[in-house]
Design a protein around this motif. Structure first.
Motif, mmCIF file in Angstrom:
data_model
loop_
_atom_site.group_PDB
_atom_site.id
_atom_site.type_symbol
_atom_site.label_atom_id
_atom_site.label_comp_id
_atom_site.label_asym_id
_atom_site.label_seq_id
_atom_site.Cartn_x
_atom_site.Cartn_y
_atom_site.Cartn_z
ATOM 1 N N CYS A 1 31.975 61.123 14.452
ATOM 2 C CA CYS A 1 31.534 61.942 13.317
ATOM 3 C C CYS A 1 32.735 62.738 12.813
ATOM 4 C CB CYS A 1 30.443 62.915 13.766
ATOM 5 S SG CYS A 1 28.865 62.091 14.002
ATOM 6 N N THR B 1 33.021 65.936 12.323
ATOM 7 C CA THR B 1 33.113 67.031 13.308
ATOM 8 C C THR B 1 31.826 66.937 14.119
ATOM 9 O OG1 THR B 1 31.970 68.527 11.798
ATOM 10 C CG2 THR B 1 34.402 68.638 11.824
ATOM 11 N N VAL B 2 31.775 67.619 15.256
ATOM 12 C CA VAL B 2 30.540 67.543 16.059
ATOM 13 C C VAL B 2 29.671 68.778 15.780
ATOM 14 C CG1 VAL B 2 29.614 67.457 18.400
ATOM 15 C CG2 VAL B 2 31.645 66.123 17.822
ATOM 16 N N CYS B 3 28.428 68.540 15.364
ATOM 17 C CA CYS B 3 27.500 69.649 15.068
ATOM 18 C C CYS B 3 27.157 70.380 16.371
ATOM 19 C CB CYS B 3 26.199 69.130 14.458
ATOM 20 S SG CYS B 3 26.443 68.116 12.995
ATOM 21 N N TYR C 1 24.474 71.434 17.575
ATOM 22 C CA TYR C 1 23.208 71.085 18.242
ATOM 23 C C TYR C 1 23.156 69.606 18.644
ATOM 24 C CZ TYR C 1 22.494 69.179 13.648
ATOM 25 O OH TYR C 1 22.664 68.459 12.498
ATOM 26 N N CYS C 2 24.279 68.898 18.515
ATOM 27 C CA CYS C 2 24.245 67.437 18.672
ATOM 28 C C CYS C 2 23.811 67.012 20.080
ATOM 29 C CB CYS C 2 25.616 66.845 18.380
ATOM 30 S SG CYS C 2 25.601 65.052 18.506
ATOM 31 N N PHE D 1 23.424 63.563 20.569
ATOM 32 C CA PHE D 1 23.777 62.134 20.589
ATOM 33 C C PHE D 1 25.165 61.969 21.205
ATOM 34 C CE2 PHE D 1 21.113 62.952 16.900
ATOM 35 C CZ PHE D 1 20.025 62.168 17.241
ATOM 36 N N SER E 1 28.427 61.430 20.450
ATOM 37 C CA SER E 1 29.336 61.351 19.316
ATOM 38 C C SER E 1 30.550 62.235 19.550
ATOM 39 C CB SER E 1 28.614 61.791 18.047
ATOM 40 O OG SER E 1 29.473 61.591 16.950
ATOM 41 N N GLY F 1 24.404 56.276 14.801
ATOM 42 C CA GLY F 1 25.471 56.876 15.620
ATOM 43 C C GLY F 1 25.102 58.248 16.112
ATOM 44 N N GLY F 2 26.064 59.171 16.016
ATOM 45 C CA GLY F 2 27.281 59.214 15.216
ATOM 46 C C GLY F 2 27.050 58.993 13.715
ATOM 47 N N THR F 3 28.124 58.741 13.065
ATOM 48 C CA THR F 3 28.094 58.507 11.620
ATOM 49 C C THR F 3 28.918 57.260 11.306
ATOM 50 O OG1 THR F 3 28.023 60.911 11.292
ATOM 51 C CG2 THR F 3 28.519 59.578 9.367
ATOM 52 N N ARG G 1 26.581 62.032 7.252
ATOM 53 C CA ARG G 1 27.398 63.159 6.798
ATOM 54 C C ARG G 1 27.978 62.861 5.429
ATOM 55 N NH1 ARG G 1 29.039 66.316 11.501
ATOM 56 N NH2 ARG G 1 30.682 67.132 10.168
ATOM 57 N N ARG H 1 28.905 71.887 10.511
ATOM 58 C CA ARG H 1 29.048 70.774 9.574
ATOM 59 C C ARG H 1 30.026 71.221 8.497
ATOM 60 N NH1 ARG H 1 24.794 66.652 8.102
ATOM 61 N NH2 ARG H 1 24.240 65.920 10.160
#
Ligand code: SF4
Length: 435
Positions: free
Chosen positions: A168, A170-172, A174-175, A177, A179, A219-221, A255, A292
């Motif tokens: 991604c 950047t990594v959020c 709350y992620c 997953f 990623s 994903g991810g993105t 994203r 984000r």
């Protein structure tokens, strides 16, 4: 502080989650005491009172006569008793009643397939699971829509393919997953793609003579990949998987800051007919807080860019959150209908997440994830394969040797580990696939 004590492990899950649903802001602890005379005991203690009980709920002494003997009926009986007592104690009701699982529509789907009508289902569902009339209607309505869409699938020879891209921008914060931020992984993207294409090729070989009904790249993105990388990956899929009869091909472009005209053109060239742009929030403050690094304007730009580029692209926007009713009304005004539903554990307010779409634009893959009616073969780091078996077998993961018709296989999550162990991932798939 609330303590939940059950005399069998099997009662703990529902009892814990039900107490948590009635008292979402309280700390809830659960334990098993096999010698306890009650099936379920709930103790309420005020913080700082050394565990002194303020109130207590006791469910059914072991000697009770009207307790069903069969295990699942007994669990349901206990759940209903606990629900009623918690409802009296708290003065509240839960819209989904005693249903604590994430897939309540599965029950409606089963009844629909058994030939039940809406007139009999709604009162039965309400009585059996203590759900509200509104939710009973919603479950039935969604099951009906799901069934229509799933009837197009080939359960005998078809499958769904998932392709995972664990990067991604950047990594959020709350992620949950698997990623990684592209900045940290840029040097390994090519190695990852090589491993992923190897796994895809192996899946195609193992599935010769069968065909994918849906393909989903998530994903991810996935649109974190550059246009050339996206093009090579999609070319690999085109080469190895039969496209004839494919009902949908979705690519998550979650994203908006990862979307460019060039990448959208690549998606279009490869016949992708669904993309998902998912802003999570349209409040700049929230976007900044969750890490984000894109703006609200970028969401609109990405949306309009995608719209302009092709009549073949369908945009899916998921409204997630607790403003369920408002979102539902707004969606209906826009001509969208609820077509899949899932619930999250510990979701505040006992709500549900609903996917809305125009009647002919619903995503079949989203339904399959919920209904688990067709095998989903997954490639990539952290990707989870679900194999639907024709005949139930002893679940290799069950200590109690329970039978199952669904085998889950998770690929390793860490990107480095996936790259180095891809052969092992392929071999593991071969153990169960198409048995
Ligand atoms: S966009 Fe999704 S997958 Fe990527 S970091 Fe955020 S939550 Fe995780």
């Amino acid at each position: 502080m609330i303590r939940v004590i059950c005399n069998q492990e099997t009662f703990v899950y529902n009892a814990y989650h039900m107490v948590k649903a009635f008292y979402p802001s309280e700390t809830v602890a659960s334990s098993v005491d096999e010698k306890a005379s009650n099936y379920v005991t709930v103790e309420f203690a005020e913080d700082g009172t050394d565990g002194q009980k303020e109130a207590m709920i006791e469910i059914a002494d072991r000697q009770t006569n009207d307790m069903p003997a069969e295990k699942s009926a007994m669990k349901k009986y206990l759940d209903r008793m606990l629900y009623k007592k918690l409802s009296e104690q708290s003065g509240r009701t839960l819209a989904w009643g005693i249903l604590m699982g994430v897939r309540p529509t599965k029950i409606a789907m089963r009844k629909l397939e058994e030939g039940m009508t809406q007139e009999t289902f709604v009162p039965w569902f309400q009585k059996e699971n203590l759900v509200s009339e509104e939710k009973a209607h919603l479950a039935w309505q969604i099951a009906g829509r799901e069934k229509k869409l799933l009837d197009q699938l080939d359960y005998e020879n078809g499958y769904s393919l998932y392709v995972g891209i664990p990067f991604c921008p950047t990594v959020c914060s709350y992620c949950s997953f698997s990623s990684g931020a592209l900045g940290d992984w840029e040097h390994r993207v090519e190695d990852y793609l090589a491993a992923l294409m190897k796994e895809l090729e192996a899946i195609a070989k193992m599935s010769e003579g069968r065909k994918a009904d849906t393909i989903y790249m998530g994903g991810g993105t996935p649109t974190t990949l550059n246009a050339d990388q996206l093009d090579r990956l999609l070319t690999c899929i085109d080469r190895h998987f039969v496209r004839e009869g494919l009902l949908e091909f979705t690519v998550e472009a979650g994203r908006p800051d990862s979307i460019t005209k060039e990448k959208l053109q690549v998606l279009r060239n490869h016949g992708i007919n669904r993309i998902s742009i998912n802003p999570q929030s349209m409040q700049q403050k929230t976007l900044d807080t969750i890490g984000r690094k894109h703006t609200v304007e970028q969401v609109y730009e990405a949306f309009h860019m995608a719209r302009k580029l092709g009549k073949r692209l369908t945009i899916i926007q998921d409204e997630i959150g607790t403003m369920v009713e408002m979102a539902g009304n707004k969606a209906r005004q826009m001509g969208l209908f609820p077509y899949y539903l899932y619930r999250q554990k510990n979701i505040a307010g006992n709500f549900e997440n609903v996917g809305y779409a125009k009647v002919d634009k619903a995503g079949i893959y989203n339904i399959l994830i919920m209904e688990e009616k067709q095998s989903i073969i997954a490639a990539g780091a952290g990707a989870s394969t679900k194999i639907v078996l024709k005949e139930p077998v002893i679940n290799p993961e069950s200590k109690k040797k329970k039978k199952t018709s669904l085998i889950r296989q998770e690929n390793v999550k860490a990107i480095d580990a996936y790259i180095s162990r891809v052969d092992e991932m392929i071999e593991r798939k071969g153990e169960w696939l198409w048995r």
